[in-house]
Structure formats: structure tokens, C-alpha cells
Design a protein around this motif. Structure first.
Motif, PDB file in Angstrom:
ATOM      1  N   ASN A   1       0.829  -1.196   0.000  1.00 44.14           N
ATOM      2  CA  ASN A   1       0.000   0.000   0.000  1.00 44.14           C
ATOM      3  C   ASN A   1       0.876   1.263   0.000  1.00 44.14           C
ATOM      4  OD1 ASN A   1      -2.725   0.969   0.129  1.00 44.14           O
ATOM      5  ND2 ASN A   1      -2.248   1.700   2.206  1.00 44.14           N
TER       6      ASN A   1
ATOM      7  N   MET B 290       2.438   1.705  -3.402  1.00 40.06           N
ATOM      8  CA  MET B 290       1.466   2.227  -4.365  1.00 40.06           C
ATOM      9  C   MET B 290       1.221   3.721  -4.171  1.00 40.06           C
ATOM     10  SD  MET B 290       0.865  -0.250  -6.400  1.00 40.06           S
ATOM     11  CE  MET B 290      -0.517   0.342  -7.380  1.00 40.06           C
ATOM     12  N   LYS B 291       1.311   4.168  -2.914  1.00 36.07           N
ATOM     13  CA  LYS B 291       1.155   5.597  -2.636  1.00 36.07           C
ATOM     14  C   LYS B 291       2.280   6.375  -3.315  1.00 36.07           C
ATOM     15  CE  LYS B 291      -0.986   6.080   1.888  1.00 36.07           C
ATOM     16  NZ  LYS B 291      -0.619   6.253   3.303  1.00 36.07           N
TER      17      LYS B 291
ATOM     18  N   GLN C 212       4.260   5.191  -5.811  1.00 34.89           N
ATOM     19  CA  GLN C 212       4.407   4.837  -7.233  1.00 34.89           C
ATOM     20  C   GLN C 212       3.081   4.305  -7.774  1.00 34.89           C
ATOM     21  OE1 GLN C 212       7.420   3.884  -9.564  1.00 34.89           O
ATOM     22  NE2 GLN C 212       7.883   5.878  -8.679  1.00 34.89           N
ATOM     23  N   HIS C 213       2.140   5.240  -8.069  1.00 34.01           N
ATOM     24  CA  HIS C 213       0.797   4.819  -8.525  1.00 34.01           C
ATOM     25  C   HIS C 213       0.846   3.891  -9.719  1.00 34.01           C
ATOM     26  CE1 HIS C 213      -0.913   8.041  -6.129  1.00 34.01           C
ATOM     27  NE2 HIS C 213       0.006   8.836  -6.635  1.00 34.01           N
ATOM     28  N   GLN C 214       1.852   4.109 -10.576  1.00 33.82           N
ATOM     29  CA  GLN C 214       1.837   3.394 -11.863  1.00 33.82           C
ATOM     30  C   GLN C 214       2.376   1.968 -11.783  1.00 33.82           C
ATOM     31  OE1 GLN C 214       3.830   5.794 -10.755  1.00 33.82           O
ATOM     32  NE2 GLN C 214       5.196   6.525 -12.339  1.00 33.82           N
ATOM     33  N   THR C 215       2.754   1.527 -10.570  1.00 38.10           N
ATOM     34  CA  THR C 215       3.243   0.151 -10.439  1.00 38.10           C
ATOM     35  C   THR C 215       2.182  -0.812 -10.972  1.00 38.10           C
ATOM     36  OG1 THR C 215       4.403   0.834  -8.447  1.00 38.10           O
ATOM     37  CG2 THR C 215       4.191  -1.540  -8.802  1.00 38.10           C
TER      38      THR C 215
ATOM     39  N   THR D 279      -4.832  -2.625  -2.407  1.00 40.90           N
ATOM     40  CA  THR D 279      -3.772  -1.660  -2.766  1.00 40.90           C
ATOM     41  C   THR D 279      -3.960  -1.096  -4.173  1.00 40.90           C
ATOM     42  OG1 THR D 279      -2.218  -3.188  -3.833  1.00 40.90           O
ATOM     43  CG2 THR D 279      -2.152  -3.094  -1.430  1.00 40.90           C
ATOM     44  N   PHE D 280      -4.922  -1.628  -4.909  1.00 40.66           N
ATOM     45  CA  PHE D 280      -5.230  -1.180  -6.275  1.00 40.66           C
ATOM     46  C   PHE D 280      -4.123  -1.449  -7.282  1.00 40.66           C
ATOM     47  CE2 PHE D 280      -7.650   1.532  -3.333  1.00 40.66           C
ATOM     48  CZ  PHE D 280      -8.921   1.112  -3.678  1.00 40.66           C
ATOM     49  N   VAL D 281      -3.208  -2.337  -6.972  1.00 43.94           N
ATOM     50  CA  VAL D 281      -2.234  -2.730  -7.989  1.00 43.94           C
ATOM     51  C   VAL D 281      -2.994  -3.608  -8.997  1.00 43.94           C
ATOM     52  CG1 VAL D 281      -1.367  -4.808  -6.771  1.00 43.94           C
ATOM     53  CG2 VAL D 281       0.104  -3.621  -8.392  1.00 43.94           C
TER      54      VAL D 281
ATOM     55  N   GLU E  30       7.731   6.302   2.334  1.00 41.82           N
ATOM     56  CA  GLU E  30       6.380   5.769   2.558  1.00 41.82           C
ATOM     57  C   GLU E  30       6.443   4.408   3.261  1.00 41.82           C
ATOM     58  OE1 GLU E  30       3.494   7.038   2.279  1.00 41.82           O
ATOM     59  OE2 GLU E  30       3.754   8.799   0.991  1.00 41.82           O
TER      60      GLU E  30
END
Lengths: 334, 290
Positions: B137, B140-141, B143-146, B183-185, B222
């Protein structure tokens, strides 16, 4: 001793370790076609670590499990198509997909003391009518009695046979004889052996297994496989024939497949300082390339990394430990 | 006297027995019933010695005596929990599910605790998920584009009970689903490895991610913050080293040392799961006691 041995061809599965799981569609099609001509009974294909194992952790395969199975299936008529699976990597969803793509055989493997994690998968596979084998990996790490207990579990789950895998290539023939004898006496299903060649013992160990009662040998063309390679298919078949044991395979065709197809994909595997150390250390053969990379990254001798991995009794699948141990060794060095 | 909220534990295996010790230590929770199925269970005898009410008719102990608890921890198996869930809902119990049944809302306290307290059934996913989702999580905060993350959990064979073993498929699938959901990955994969080494290894989790930058300052910041939040309820969690980058791949290796409540310290897998579950129960209890 007149009997029959089932020789399973794992070239397009275990062989893929040698080329970082990069078999192409052409490789698969040409080899599968040739294996059919050689009267191969079972051809296993896919990522070296089986269904669902293509990953950052172990390396991605060039094609998906589905593609490997489909491209091989197209070429096969009498030869049965098989897949390999380690629970914890692959799941039942992967087995379902494999069946849809034509798999008729499944090998379900676990570390040699962890057969209970194969129950769901063996039972599912048997229920779906697949010829299902259990595989106990890193079998040098457990005594014969323990291996028998674990193999019995796989027998109870419905496996057609159980194979011991010398994943580290560290066994000597006497040990194979002892372990396979205990298994053949204690089980009512078939037993088999999958050898690695780190100490130059792959064919000798496979023969020791057969003499001790094993009826299944798992091998690869040209010995293609991780590190020092596996038991060389055409050699073990030649030796068995010489001993008067039938395999049903076309030996000349196997020789041709090795020379005309596999030799063009990869140089013959060799025993070198790294693969030999790996065998001595009793470390999973697939660790060698990872250990080499990590040693380069941290300025170490890969042999030191391998010996340390052996000391810590790291099991197959723990490729992440390699980076960690290399990091620790480099810290103590500096 | 400080008021405590009564909890019930169904399932007296490794998870249930470790949970019991943690509940007895809690300032806001107590154990009203510890119930399994085996009258000869050593763990039930152990609980009796600790002065805890016990039963061996599983969920029936709660059906027959609904006042024994307000919060129920289900430490049975995924299959059994799907049968228990509607019964517990009817009994209006706040249910914390420790099986990979996926019935309730997926919960990782340091990520989505508040939302979970509004539910009647929350699922604690798996030990691998509890130990990695807070870190993923954080990644992802930064590096959104992971696009892809993978985790490998290695646990000692001695700490994996028969429940874990016979649910290994659900474990693997649910862990990867939970990583994506929380985590939205876009894509995640979970791998679990049982290690029989003796002496046993501590639970270890490795996170791999394909990243698009070589500057990992923000990622590290993070992650360190997330570790701090996680350590509040899982004190034995530790990064084994700073995140490293190798061939465009981020590698983060962590370890969980257990508190040694039931199994010895190597069983960090029990600890991370149960510490998270107790954290949810305590927050629920605090709201109730207000």
C-alpha cells in the motif's frame, strides 16, 4: 530382471531452467512432434517450476502455461501431454486451465516432508481423470522412513505413483537404492526417480532406482535442465535397453531429437565449479543462476553463497534467501 | 472495575490457541467461550487451566448460550466458516474470520480498519497478506503506476497446522486477490512456501515489484512510515534491510518474529494474523464501551 520402465520426458518442463524458461512456440512444436515419433508416453511441458510459477521470484517464462500446453498438444496424438505443479505456486484454477488445454497427466510436487499440501491438488486431479503422480522434492533432506510416510499420504490422496526427486543432485547410488527400496516395499503404487547430474551421478542413480524396484524414470533430452542438468534421456534409455529392460521408446529417434533439436537450443549442460559446488552443498540445482547473479551484485564468490545456502538448509522455492544471504555475506566481508 | 467486551473463539488449533493468549492480555477484551470439536484436545485443557469457559460442540456452544460473547473469532476452516457465517449474522455477532473463506470484508487494520468496523463480518485474509499489504500500500502511494507486485511468504512447517495445509489453494488465491483489492495494484501474485528447516525459520515475506524509477527515496519514506504503523500492533515486524533495486525490480524482505504466546517466536505467521484480528476486536470493543 526383465521388466518395463515408464520413462517420462520432462525436457519441455525441467529443461526450460537451462534457458531461463524461454522456450519458444517453435521449440515446443518441433520437440513435441519429435517426441511423438520417438513413441514417448508422457511429455511434460511448461515453466520449469510448473503451472503458475512464472514470476519475478523465479523468472517469467516466455509464453504462458496455456500457450505451452496448446502448442504441444497440437503435435501429440498417442503421447500424453502433462503438466507439473507445486502447491503454493500453482492453484486448482491452473489445473482446470491445463485440462482445458489438453493435459492428461499431472505431476504434483512438494518439498519431501510437506506432502499434506498436495492433497487438494492430487485429489482434484484424480477426480478429473488425470493420471496423477506425486513428487517429493529435495529428497536427500529426509530419511527413507519419513519419505515413505510422505509418499503414503500421496498414495492415499489417489496418486498413481510417487517419484523421489534429487533436486540438489547430491545423492549417491547407495542412498537411492536404500530409499527406493523402502518405498517400493511400503507402497502399493508405482515408484520413480528424477535425478540431477551435479555429481555426475544422474544416470547411475536412475539405474540404481530401477534396480531397487522403481518403474518410472523422469529424464530430459540431452540432460537439459538447471545447472548440471538432469538424467540424460537417450543415455538412460540406452542403458536400460542394454540391461534388457523395455521402455517402448525409439532410441535412435531420441538420439536424433537430442542432436537435431535440443543441441540447437542450448549447449549441453556441464558440470562446472558452480554446479558441482551446488551438488556438494545439497542446494536445489535451480539456485545456481540466482546465486551467480547475487554474487556478482554483491562482489562475492558464488561458491561461498551456495555453501552458505546449503548450511542453512534452504529449500527449493526460497530463491529470495539467495539475495538475503549474499547481502549478509557481503556485510561480514566488509 | 474496567468493563471488557466478551469474545468467543471457535477453533482450538494453532490460531485459536494463540489468539486466546492475546485476548487474555487485552485491556478491553475477555474470552467468554473457547470452543472446538475434540473433547480430548490438549488446547481445550490448556484453556481450562487458564480459567476460560470451554466447550467441544463448536458453534453450538454459542448458539445455545448467545450471551457468552459479542465478538466471535472463527479459526476453523474456509469451508466451515461459510456455514458459520449466516448463523453468526443471525445471532448479531461481530465476526472476525481467520480463515481464507472470503465471506466478509477483507481487512488489514493499518489500511482499512475504520471501514471494517461498520461491517458484521470481516475477513483477516492470510498471514502473508497481513505482513505485506501495508507495505505494498505504501509502495502504491509513492508509485501509482506500479503494474505488478508479487509476494513470497516462507513459513516454518512447524507453524503450519492442518487447516493451513488443507487450505493452501484458498490461501494463495485469496492473498493475491486481497493485494489487488486493497492496494489497487492491477496485477498481483502470491506464493507460499513451507520450510521444514530445524531450527525453524521465522516467517519471512519478500515483496517484488516492477518499478519505473531508480530513485526510491519517496518509496522508502512511505514504506518506513507504513512499517511504523504496522509495528504498533505487530511489534515483531521488521524489514531485514532497506528496499533494494535489482534489474528494475524492487525487492523488500521482511521478517515477523512472534511473541511466543502459543508457538515459539518463529511462528510470526500466527502472530501477524492474530495481532491484526485482536486489533480489530479492540477497536470494535472500544466503540462499544464508549
Amino acid at each position: 530382471m526383465k521388466k518395463k520402465v515408464l520413462v517420462i520426458d520432462s525436457t519441455l518442463r525441467d529443461g526450460s531452467h537451462a534457458i531461463s524458461h524461454q522456450f519458444t512456440r517453435e521449440h515446443v512444436a518441433s520437440y513435441a512432434k519429435a517426441a511423438e515419433i520417438a513413441k514417448t508416453q508422457i511429455l511434460i511441458v511448461g515453466h520449469g517450476n510448473g503451472l503458475g510459477a512464472s514470476s519475478l521470484h523465479l523468472g517469467f517464462s516466455l509464453l504462458s502455461d496455456t500457450e505451452y500446453l496448446k502448442y504441444a498438444k497440437k503435435e501429440l496424438h498417442r503421447t500424453k501431454l502433462g503438466a507439473f505443479l507445486i502447491p503454493g505456486f500453482g492453484t486448482i484454477t491452473d489445473i482446470e486451465e491445463a485440462i482445458q488445454n489438453g493435459a492428461e497427466v499431472l505431476m504434483v510436487a512438494s518439498h519431501c516432508t510437506e506432502a499434506t499440501i498436495t492433497r487438494q491438488h492430487i485429489e482434484f486431479s484424480v477426480k478429473k481423470g488425470l493420471r496423477t503422480f506425486g513428487v517429493l522434492m529435495m529428497s536427500h533432506m529426509a530419511k527413507a522412513e519419513i519419505l515413505l510416510e510422505e509418499a503414503k499420504k500421496m498414495q492415499d490422496y489417489g496418486a498413481f505413483g510417487v517419484l523421489l526427486m534429487d533436486s540438489a543432485g547430491t545423492c549417491l547410488p547407495d542412498e537411492v537404492t536404500e530409499k527406493i527400496s523402502v518405498l517400493t516395499q511400503g507402497l502399493h503404487i508405482e515408484t520413480g526417480f528424477h535425478a540431477h547430474n551435479n555429481l555426475g551421478m544422474a544416470v547411475a542413480n536412475s539405474i540404481a532406482a530401477v534396480k531397487a524396484g522403481a518403474t518410472i524414470i523422469d529424464a530430459t533430452s540431452r540432460g537439459m535442465g538447471a545447472g548440471a542438468g538432469n538424467c540424460q534421456l537417450e543415455v538412460v534409455v540406452a542403458v536400460l535397453e542394454k540391461m534388457g529392460i523395455k521402455t517402448g521408446l525409439d532410441l535412435y529417434q531420441l538420439m536424433d531429437n537430442s542432436e537435431n533439436i535440443i543441441s540447437k537450443i542450448q549447449n549441453s549442460p556441464s558440470i562446472n565449479s558452480i554446479t558441482l559446488t551446488s551438488g556438494l552443498a545439497g542446494v536445489f540445482s535451480g539456485f545456481a543462476p540466482h546465486a551467480k547473479r547475487a554474487a556478482e551484485r554483491f562482489g562475492l564468490d558464488p561458491r561461498d553463497v551456495l555453501m552458505e545456502l546449503g548450511k542453512r538448509k534452504v529449500v527449493a522455492g526460497q530463491e529470495d534467501k539467495i539475495i538475503q544471504i549474499a547481502l549478509e555475506l557481503s556485510r561480514t566481508k566488509s | 472495575m474496567i468493563k471488557k467486551v466478551k469474545t468467543g473463539i471457535i477453533g482450538t488449533g494453532n490460531i485459536g490457541s494463540d489468539l486466546l493468549v492475546k485476548i487474555l492480555r487485552s485491556p478491553v477484551l475477555e474470552c467468554g467461550i473457547f470452543t472446538g470439536i475434540n473433547p480430548k484436545s490438549k488446547n481445550i485443557k490448556r484453556a481450562q487451566k487458564m480459567g476460560v469457559p470451554t466447550a467441544y460442540d463448536s458453534i453450538n456452544a454459542i448458539i445455545n448460550n448467545p450471551d457468552s460473547c459479542e465478538i466471535v473469532f472463527d479459526a476453523t476452516s474456509a469451508k466451515i466458516h461459510t456455514e458459520h457465517a449466516p448463523i453468526l449474522k443471525k445471532l448479531k455477532k461481530f465476526t472476525i474470520d481467520l480463515t481464507p473463506s472470503k465471506v466478509g470484508k477483507l481487512c488489514v487494520p493499518s489500511v482499512n480498519l475504520k471501514a471494517c468496523l461498520e461491517e458484521d463480518n470481516v475477513n483477516m485474509i492470510t498471514c502473508g497478506a497481513q505482513a505485506t499489504i501495508p507495505i505494498i500500500n505504501a509502495l502504491m502511494k509513492a508509485q501509482h503506476q506500479t503494474g505488478y507486485v508479487e509476494i513470497v511468504s516462507s513459513i516454518s512447517s512447524q507453524s503450519a497446522g492442518i487447516g493451513t495445509r488443507s487450505n493452501i489453494d484458498e490461501y494463495t488465491r485469496l492473498t493475491s486477490e486481497a493485494i489487488m483489492e486493497l492496494t489497487f495494484v492491477p496485477k498481483a501474485k502470491a506464493i507460499v512456501i513451507l520450510n521444514p528447516s530445524d531450527p525453524p525459520i521465522h516467517m519471512q515475506n519478500t515483496i517484488y515489484a516492477k518499478i519505473h524509477t531508480s530513485d526510491i527515496t519517496l518509496i522508502q519514506k512511505e514504506i518506513f512510515a507504513a512499517v511504523k504503523r504496522l509495528k504498533k500492533y505487530v511489534p515483531g515486524f521488521a524489514l531485514l534491510h532497506k528496499p533494494i533495486v535489482q534489474n528494475g525490480m524492487l525487492v523488500i524482505i521482511s521478517e515477523v518474529t512472534g511473541r511466543g504466546d502459543y508457538l515459539p517466536a518463529f511462528a510470526g505467521n500466527l502472530d501477524v494474523m492474530n495481532s491484526a484480528a485482536v486489533r480489530v476486536a479492540e477497536e470494535y470493543a472500544k466503540k462499544r464501551l464508549l
